[in-house]
Every structure is written in C-alpha cells, then in structure tokens.
Design a protein around this motif. Structure first.
Motif, short mmCIF file in Angstrom:
data_model
loop_
_atom_site.label_atom_id
_atom_site.label_comp_id
_atom_site.label_asym_id
_atom_site.label_seq_id
_atom_site.Cartn_x
_atom_site.Cartn_y
_atom_site.Cartn_z
N LEU A 90 14.48 36.48 70.75
CA LEU A 90 15.59 36.02 69.94
C LEU A 90 16.27 37.21 69.25
N LEU A 162 19.31 31.39 75.43
CA LEU A 162 20.03 31.23 74.17
C LEU A 162 21.47 31.68 74.38
N TYR A 180 20.32 26.07 67.37
CA TYR A 180 19.43 27.12 66.86
C TYR A 180 20.18 27.97 65.84
N ASP A 182 19.63 31.61 63.54
CA ASP A 182 18.83 32.83 63.53
C ASP A 182 17.78 32.77 62.42
#
Length: 440
Positions: A90, A162, A180, A182
């Motif tokens: 991520l 993502l 989503y 962060d």
C-alpha cells in the motif's frame, strides 16, 4: 475428446503406488539449460500410463531462512499465516496478504487421484484463511510489529489491486471492490461485486489480477479446468483466458485465449505492457511443456489445449483444431518445464541493488511431474528495453534442504520500490519473507 470412464481405485492402493512412484529410481535429471529462454529445446512427447511424479516432503525451517545473494538480508516479516498467496504494498508501506485455498474439481482418472496424493504431500496442513491480512513494519526492521485481519469472510482470495482509492480483490468466483483510505487497518463493509468470475469446477482456481498502466482496466487471469481438455471442452468456456474488465462498469472482454494457467500478471514499467507467467500442461515428459514468461498480446491464442509453445501439436487432444493451431502465438521466454511459476514482479524506479536494475522476479512454486525437483526458488530474469535479455539467475534459494525436503515454497513476489524491498509469500511454511539490501 477421447471418451474417459470413471474407475474405482482404493485409496490405500493409490497411496502405495504413489509412494513407489515418488521413490522410483531412474532420475530424469536437472532442467537442460537449452530449455531456458526464447528458443527452448523441446523433446518429443513421452506419454505414459502414469507420469513420473515426485514432490518435496515438508520440513520446518528450524532456524534457517532462504538464501539471497551477497549484499542482501532476508527477514521473516510474519509467520503463522493461513496459506499466503499474493501480496500488495500500500502507499504507506503496509503490506496486504491474500490467504486462501480454493478449487474442488472432482477426480476423473486413477492417475488424477495418484497425482493428488503426491501433490498433497507438498502442501501446508493449514486451512486457508479466506481473508486479507495487513502487516505493518513500524520501525523498518523488516518484521511486522502490527498485524490485523484487514478483510474477512472471503472466498479463496488471490489477486489484489489498488486504484484511485478502491481496493480490488479477486476471489475464486468474483471480483470485488472495497473503498480504501490510506492508513486504514480494517474494512468491515461488504465488497461490491464488479463481476462474477468463472468458477465452475475451478480445477485451476487462482485468479491473478493487475490494473492496466492507465488504471482504467483490470486484467484477470483465469486458468483451465483440466490438464489438457480431458473433462471436455464444455467446462472450458471462458477458461485458459485473460479477461480485460472495465473497473467502473464491470464490462469485460476476453483479452487472450489458450493460455493454460496465467498465475501472475504484472505491468512491465518501461513499455507499460502486460506480462504474465503461465503454468503449462503436464504428463508428456519431464522436459515438456515449458512454463513461461510472456508479454500478453491482445487477441492472441496461445495454443491450449491443441498445441504448445506455438504450433507444437499435443497428440492427446481429439478432435484437433488445425485452424486454431495455425494462429497460435509462441511465448516470449521459457522458464523450464514444471517449475510452476506463481509470482511475477518487475523491478522499477532506481533499481534494487547491484546488477538488479531492470528485470523480473519470478516465484517458482516447484515441480511434481518429474523425479528430479526443479523450481522451489525465486529467480531474476534480466530485461533490456522492456524485453528479456539473458538467462535467469537464482535469487532466493534454500527452500530445499540437503535431504531433498521442502522448507518452503514461493508463491507471490512483490517489489516495493520506495523501500527497495522484495516480499516473497511462502505458502508451505506460511511465512512472508523480505529481501532487502544489507545496511552497513
């Protein structure tokens, strides 16, 4: 296709035969070096009643760890996972791990049952997690100090992506989307189904996933429902393909066909082209058919099940389709037969370290359809101008111990350019390994 009859075989008898096959002498030797690269040597097919089979029996790491080249350190990020497969880094450096075990196609032939016994000996006894786990290395030492279940209740998740604040998860039966933010450590809202994915039988259940270079499309790899069409072609509809999916609408098209089992997909950073690693067919010899790494050409037919490595006819398939074989595309780069590539990651940015500046890391799960083990490692394939440019180099080894037993088996590989680290999922020891340049 040839008519096939179901036969009754007792499991004790099968287990005894499987053991005798696994321990049989007459080694088939290591992979010949001339089988690696763009023009591999292909021997004549050698079909037998029962193919040669052997798999490395599991053993623990017992304080050991995989070996990387000089100048790198290897660290266990996390252990005691539930069959880790693919991963995603991520933006904040957190690592997502898809954990699961899918499939469930019924056995058709006695040798399928025998092969199942052999293969089961090389697997973790852990049940698949059916979840996504988040790992956070808070102090940068390569070990996850924080770990949590990020998404639960999934159905054999595999591919992860993502794009623009949405996390995409490829279950074995559907592509899901989750919002989503962060730094988020858990998602509890149900995912939105982008599209269903072919899941009838699911002989090859894994669904690889990667976004297009511009982020507008998603590519999903969908493996075949058999080795070479022995279940009949009716169950192969929209199998052995890669789909291109509009991530906003879920509309899809079949991007390529005849690509037996595309287990990992990635975008090559220089050309922004889609590449895949593919597990080819079994049961016609220790050195057939080469698994491969290839650029994915839109509209291409890669031969399965009628031919392999371009237009080499598979004699087992009836009836043949010569008009299709005439159009079959030859893959770009042979990795060798039965190495079972399941992971693909390109080095990008300033490069990894030393001579690992441009190329692809490939996680090789390891063979079962030969008596001499191959694979069970991570290799690096050098690239130049967006194309393979030399033989593969062993990068992460030591998964097989001195007694021929397996400490681990690599699956997904993921490169983090911001932190110059390579992550490797090991689904036998249920570990995530991190390889990074040694600090002085």
């Amino acid at each position: 296709m040839r008519a096939l009859r179901r036969q009754s075989v007792s499991r004790p008898a099968v287990a005894g035969l499987a053991l005798s096959l696994a321990l049989a002498g007459c080694s088939d030797g290591p992979l010949p070096p001339e089988q690696i690269g763009s023009r591999p040597h292909l021997p004549e097919p050698a079909e037998t009643l029962v193919p040669p089979m052997k798999i490395a029996s599991p053993t623990g790491w017992d304080g050991a760890k995989p070996r990387a080249p000089a100048g790198f350190t290897v660290t266990a990020v996390a252990t005691d996972l539930k069959v880790p497969r693919q991963m995603l880094v991520l933006p904040n450096g957190d690592l997502l791990v898809a954990e699961g075990r899918g499939g469930g196609a019924p056995v058709m032939r006695p040798k399928d049952l025998i092969a199942g016994v052999i293969k089961s000996r090389g697997k973790s006894g852990t049940e698949g997690g059916d979840r996504i786990t988040l790992l956070r290395d808070e102090d940068g030492d390569g070990r996850a100090e924080f770990r949590t279940t990020f998404i639960s209740g999934l159905n054999a998740p595999y591919g992860l992506a993502l794009v623009d604040g949405s996390l995409y998860v490829a279950n074995q039966d559907a592509l899901l989307r989750f919002p989503y933010q962060d730094g988020q450590t858990r998602i509890t809202t149900p995912g939105t189904q982008v599209t269903k994915l072919p899941s009838r039988l699911n002989h090859h259940w894994t669904k690889a996933l990667v976004p297009s270079a511009d982020g507008t499309k998603l590519y999903v790899g969908i493996g075949s429902n058999s080795n070479v069409g022995e279940r009949g072609m009716a169950v192969e509809e929209e199998r052995a393909v890669i789909w291109e999916i509009d991530r906003e609408t879920g509309a899809r098209r079949t991007y390529v066909t005849g690509i037996r089992n595309p287990t990992a997909l990635a975008i090559e950073p220089r050309t922004r082209a889609l590449w895949a690693v593919v597990n080819e067919r079994d049961e016609i010899g220790a050195n057939l058919v080469p698994d491969y790494l290839t650029a994915v050409r839109p509209g291409a037919f890669y031969g399965w099940p009628y031919s392999y490595w371009g237009r080499h006819i598979d004699p087992r398939v009836r009836p043949q389709r010569p008009e299709l074989v005439a159009s079959a595309v030859t893959p770009d780069y042979s990795l060798g037969s039965h190495v079972a590539p399941l992971g693909l990651a390109f080095v990008r940015g300033p490069g990894f370290a030393g001579s690992y500046g441009e190329g692809a890391f490939v996680g090789q799960h390891g063979s079962w359809n030969r008596r001499t083990l191959v694979g069970y490692n991570v290799v690096w394939v050098p690239f130049s101008n967006g194309r393979p440019a030399g033989p593969p180099r062993p990068f992460l080894t030591g998964f097989i111990d001195e007694d021929g037993k397996a400490r681990g088996r690599p699956v997904g590989v993921t490169y983090d350019p911001a932190r110059r680290a390579l992550f490797v999922a090991d689904d036998l020891s249920n570990t995530i390994w991190r390889v990074a340049p040694a600090t002085r």
